[in-house]
Design an enzyme around this catalytic site. Sequence first.
Site, PDB file in Angstrom:
ATOM      1  N   GLU A  86       0.806  -1.216   0.000  1.00  0.00           N
ATOM      2  CA  GLU A  86       0.000   0.000   0.000  1.00  0.00           C
ATOM      3  C   GLU A  86       0.842   1.270   0.000  1.00  0.00           C
ATOM      4  O   GLU A  86       0.323   2.360  -0.243  1.00  0.00           O
ATOM      5  CB  GLU A  86      -0.924   0.008   1.226  1.00  0.00           C
ATOM      6  CG  GLU A  86      -2.037  -1.027   1.197  1.00  0.00           C
ATOM      7  CD  GLU A  86      -3.064  -0.771   0.107  1.00  0.00           C
ATOM      8  OE1 GLU A  86      -3.158   0.383  -0.367  1.00  0.00           O
ATOM      9  OE2 GLU A  86      -3.755  -1.719  -0.295  1.00  0.00           O
ATOM     10  N   GLU A 117       7.926 -22.001   7.594  1.00  0.00           N
ATOM     11  CA  GLU A 117       8.248 -21.157   8.737  1.00  0.00           C
ATOM     12  C   GLU A 117       9.287 -21.779   9.670  1.00  0.00           C
ATOM     13  O   GLU A 117       9.808 -21.113  10.568  1.00  0.00           O
ATOM     14  CB  GLU A 117       6.991 -20.838   9.541  1.00  0.00           C
ATOM     15  CG  GLU A 117       6.401 -22.023  10.284  1.00  0.00           C
ATOM     16  CD  GLU A 117       5.250 -21.592  11.190  1.00  0.00           C
ATOM     17  OE1 GLU A 117       5.328 -21.893  12.380  1.00  0.00           O
ATOM     18  OE2 GLU A 117       4.295 -20.963  10.704  1.00  0.00           O
TER      19      GLU A 117
END
Length: 302
Positions: A86, A117
């Site tokens: 953004e 992960e």
Amino acid sequence: MTNISLDKLVTESRNENTKNIDRVETLEMLKMINDEDKKVAEAVEKELIHIAKAVEKIGKAFLNGGRLIYVGAGTSGRLGVLDASECPPTYGVSYDLVRGIIAGGESAMFKAREGAEDSKKLCIKDLKNIDFSKNDILVGIAASGRTPYVIGGLEYANGIGATTISVTCNPESEMSKIANISIAPVVGPEAITGSTRMKAGTAQKMVLNMLSTGAMVKTGKVYGNLMVDLKATNEKLVERAKRIVMQATGAKREQVERILEETNFDVKLSIFMIESSLEKMKAKEILDKNKGYIVEAIKEIS
């Protein structure tokens, strides 16, 4: 793999307030969730001192050619990618200035990559692939504060002399001990036990909003509370650009449209031209001299 047992993590503990969430009417169920969500902003508020330190570091890094890099797995990784994506349309920065890296790569944004992960080395590889340097800031995100992928990244960044920041929801986590700055809003047990995409994810999103927004404010991307470096890439943003210039200067729409056309919809330059009554080239020269800070540019000509 770190050897912290889940039963010691606040985010994995059972919430006494929602034990009967599966046995109540829909409205009561939602009230339970909403009551838990109300605790998030208060938890973030308690971390403002640490968030402020992080914003100062990020702002200085931007001014010195550094970048803000988020790393995380699962929900935490997605939130980092979301915040980073953004920044270019909102503040007119390059897509390289704020970047989000998720364990397992881009495909993990849409589908879980089990096991990604758990690798410290994978994060180090991902950071090397983007030429991460000591001038950059690394923000490691993990609700638990124990994700190996993120820990590997923090350790690597520390090793090369970069500033490291951890965003977790468990106090005294391994990540918080590794990072230079620890941000740890303790939101308590989730409404659904262990579902850290809920309160923990909301808290992380709020913190990331503050980190990126605060740094952009500190580096002149905002005038008043207006986003003066936005890119007018669609009809909505073209109209927003016009409104921002009108709000910032009090000028009439006709003048604003003419100036924006002249500057190729450079909102910041348009504002300064109107406020200073200078021609485009001279206005740009002074604005550039003041590193894009409209307030400082106005002071120079006052």
